[in-house]
Design a protein around this motif. Structure first.
Motif, PDB file in Angstrom:
ATOM      1  N   GLU A  34      16.247 -10.664  -8.092  1.00  0.00           N
ATOM      2  CA  GLU A  34      16.896 -11.860  -7.294  1.00  0.00           C
ATOM      3  C   GLU A  34      17.955 -11.424  -6.339  1.00  0.00           C
ATOM      4  O   GLU A  34      17.779 -11.833  -5.218  1.00  0.00           O
ATOM      5  CB  GLU A  34      17.575 -12.707  -8.224  1.00  0.00           C
ATOM      6  CG  GLU A  34      16.696 -13.194  -9.334  1.00  0.00           C
ATOM      7  CD  GLU A  34      16.414 -12.553 -10.713  1.00  0.00           C
ATOM      8  OE1 GLU A  34      17.348 -11.617 -11.011  1.00  0.00           O
ATOM      9  OE2 GLU A  34      15.281 -12.499 -11.255  1.00  0.00           O
ATOM     10  N   ALA A  35      18.707 -10.468  -6.720  1.00  0.00           N
ATOM     11  CA  ALA A  35      19.573  -9.882  -5.713  1.00  0.00           C
ATOM     12  C   ALA A  35      18.791  -9.186  -4.668  1.00  0.00           C
ATOM     13  O   ALA A  35      19.525  -9.233  -3.556  1.00  0.00           O
ATOM     14  CB  ALA A  35      20.619  -8.961  -6.434  1.00  0.00           C
ATOM     15  N   TYR A  36      17.888  -8.357  -4.914  1.00  0.00           N
ATOM     16  CA  TYR A  36      17.191  -7.626  -3.989  1.00  0.00           C
ATOM     17  C   TYR A  36      16.556  -8.564  -2.887  1.00  0.00           C
ATOM     18  O   TYR A  36      16.725  -8.310  -1.883  1.00  0.00           O
ATOM     19  CB  TYR A  36      16.193  -6.819  -4.601  1.00  0.00           C
ATOM     20  CG  TYR A  36      15.275  -5.829  -3.767  1.00  0.00           C
ATOM     21  CD1 TYR A  36      15.935  -4.780  -2.897  1.00  0.00           C
ATOM     22  CD2 TYR A  36      13.999  -6.508  -3.553  1.00  0.00           C
ATOM     23  CE1 TYR A  36      14.853  -4.430  -1.930  1.00  0.00           C
ATOM     24  CE2 TYR A  36      13.316  -5.883  -2.377  1.00  0.00           C
ATOM     25  CZ  TYR A  36      13.756  -4.739  -1.620  1.00  0.00           C
ATOM     26  OH  TYR A  36      12.823  -4.159  -0.521  1.00  0.00           O
ATOM     27  N   ARG A  42      18.746 -11.944   3.697  1.00  0.00           N
ATOM     28  CA  ARG A  42      19.869 -11.885   4.423  1.00  0.00           C
ATOM     29  C   ARG A  42      19.859 -10.926   5.712  1.00  0.00           C
ATOM     30  O   ARG A  42      20.043 -11.000   6.802  1.00  0.00           O
ATOM     31  CB  ARG A  42      21.121 -11.454   3.633  1.00  0.00           C
ATOM     32  CG  ARG A  42      22.349 -11.557   4.491  1.00  0.00           C
ATOM     33  CD  ARG A  42      22.658 -13.020   4.935  1.00  0.00           C
ATOM     34  NE  ARG A  42      23.974 -13.028   5.468  1.00  0.00           N
ATOM     35  CZ  ARG A  42      24.388 -13.976   6.388  1.00  0.00           C
ATOM     36  NH1 ARG A  42      23.545 -14.833   6.600  1.00  0.00           N
ATOM     37  NH2 ARG A  42      25.516 -13.809   6.842  1.00  0.00           N
ATOM     38  N   ARG A  43      18.881  -9.506   5.401  1.00  0.00           N
ATOM     39  CA  ARG A  43      18.637  -8.862   6.374  1.00  0.00           C
ATOM     40  C   ARG A  43      17.912  -9.172   7.403  1.00  0.00           C
ATOM     41  O   ARG A  43      18.049  -8.858   8.762  1.00  0.00           O
ATOM     42  CB  ARG A  43      18.149  -7.476   5.694  1.00  0.00           C
ATOM     43  CG  ARG A  43      19.127  -6.626   4.838  1.00  0.00           C
ATOM     44  CD  ARG A  43      18.584  -5.391   4.483  1.00  0.00           C
ATOM     45  NE  ARG A  43      19.646  -4.618   3.742  1.00  0.00           N
ATOM     46  CZ  ARG A  43      19.296  -4.000   2.570  1.00  0.00           C
ATOM     47  NH1 ARG A  43      18.181  -3.868   2.147  1.00  0.00           N
ATOM     48  NH2 ARG A  43      20.399  -3.317   2.288  1.00  0.00           N
ATOM     49  N   LYS A  44      16.839 -10.015   6.971  1.00  0.00           N
ATOM     50  CA  LYS A  44      16.002 -10.803   7.984  1.00  0.00           C
ATOM     51  C   LYS A  44      16.940 -11.630   8.795  1.00  0.00           C
ATOM     52  O   LYS A  44      16.390 -11.965  10.283  1.00  0.00           O
ATOM     53  CB  LYS A  44      14.703 -11.413   7.295  1.00  0.00           C
ATOM     54  CG  LYS A  44      13.741 -10.324   6.707  1.00  0.00           C
ATOM     55  CD  LYS A  44      12.694 -11.177   5.969  1.00  0.00           C
ATOM     56  CE  LYS A  44      11.905 -10.173   5.417  1.00  0.00           C
ATOM     57  NZ  LYS A  44      10.879 -10.971   4.555  1.00  0.00           N
ATOM     58  N   GLU A  45      17.529 -12.381   8.329  1.00  0.00           N
ATOM     59  CA  GLU A  45      18.485 -13.455   9.177  1.00  0.00           C
ATOM     60  C   GLU A  45      19.253 -12.547  10.363  1.00  0.00           C
ATOM     61  O   GLU A  45      19.611 -13.105  11.358  1.00  0.00           O
ATOM     62  CB  GLU A  45      19.371 -13.999   8.266  1.00  0.00           C
ATOM     63  CG  GLU A  45      18.771 -15.182   7.444  1.00  0.00           C
ATOM     64  CD  GLU A  45      19.842 -15.808   6.422  1.00  0.00           C
ATOM     65  OE1 GLU A  45      20.924 -15.852   6.645  1.00  0.00           O
ATOM     66  OE2 GLU A  45      19.093 -16.400   5.549  1.00  0.00           O
ATOM     67  N   GLN A  46      19.751 -11.233   9.993  1.00  0.00           N
ATOM     68  CA  GLN A  46      20.465 -10.621  10.753  1.00  0.00           C
ATOM     69  C   GLN A  46      19.763 -10.027  12.156  1.00  0.00           C
ATOM     70  O   GLN A  46      20.373  -9.864  12.996  1.00  0.00           O
ATOM     71  CB  GLN A  46      21.037  -9.455  10.097  1.00  0.00           C
ATOM     72  CG  GLN A  46      21.969  -9.504   9.008  1.00  0.00           C
ATOM     73  CD  GLN A  46      22.349  -8.181   8.312  1.00  0.00           C
ATOM     74  OE1 GLN A  46      21.949  -7.069   8.545  1.00  0.00           O
ATOM     75  NE2 GLN A  46      23.189  -8.244   7.347  1.00  0.00           N
TER      76      GLN A  46
END
Length: 132
Positions: A34-36, A42-46
């Protein structure tokens, strides 16, 4: 979760210089699923322009606070009372502005307005080797 590679495995590896310099071998720490997944989202949002625009403001503020904390006595006020402490912070901000203006003008005169590139982390270097 932690994955440990024995030193013998790392000694024989062709990508060792890009991976680890430790004598005890490589240790990887893995996140729960889940954390991964949350981290990947979040990395895609960046990569979005909206995030980068918002983060640019935050990065500027964080850099200013960091510079103030490193170069001045901002963490500890020599004064008692909120008014004098606030005045101290305003003076620090003005001083930082002067220092930044001078640095900018010097860089402009020398023609070096761009920042130097940061060195890649060991994990980033390993990822580049794995892509080849």
């Amino acid at each position: 979760m932690e994955v440990r590679f024995p030193p013998q495995c790392c000694q024989a590896c062709m990508a060792r210089e890009h991976c680890t310099t430790g004598a005890k071998g490589r240790i990887l720490k893995l996140l729960p699923q889940e954390a991964y997944e949350a981290l990947e989202q979040r990395r895609k949002e960046q990569d979005t322009s909206a995030f980068q625009k918002e983060y640019a403001l935050r990065a500027g503020v964080e850099g200013t606070i960091s510079q103030a904390a490193r170069r001045t006595r901002m963490r500890r006020s020599p004064y008692r009372g909120e008014r004098k402490t606030h005045l101290h912070h305003v003076q620090i901000a003005a001083g930082i502005n002067v220092v930044r203006i001078i640095a900018h003008l010097q860089a402009q005169m020398q023609g070096t307005l761009s920042r130097p590139e940061r060195q890649a982390t060991p994990f980033a270097r390993l990822r580049e080797v794995a892509r080849l």
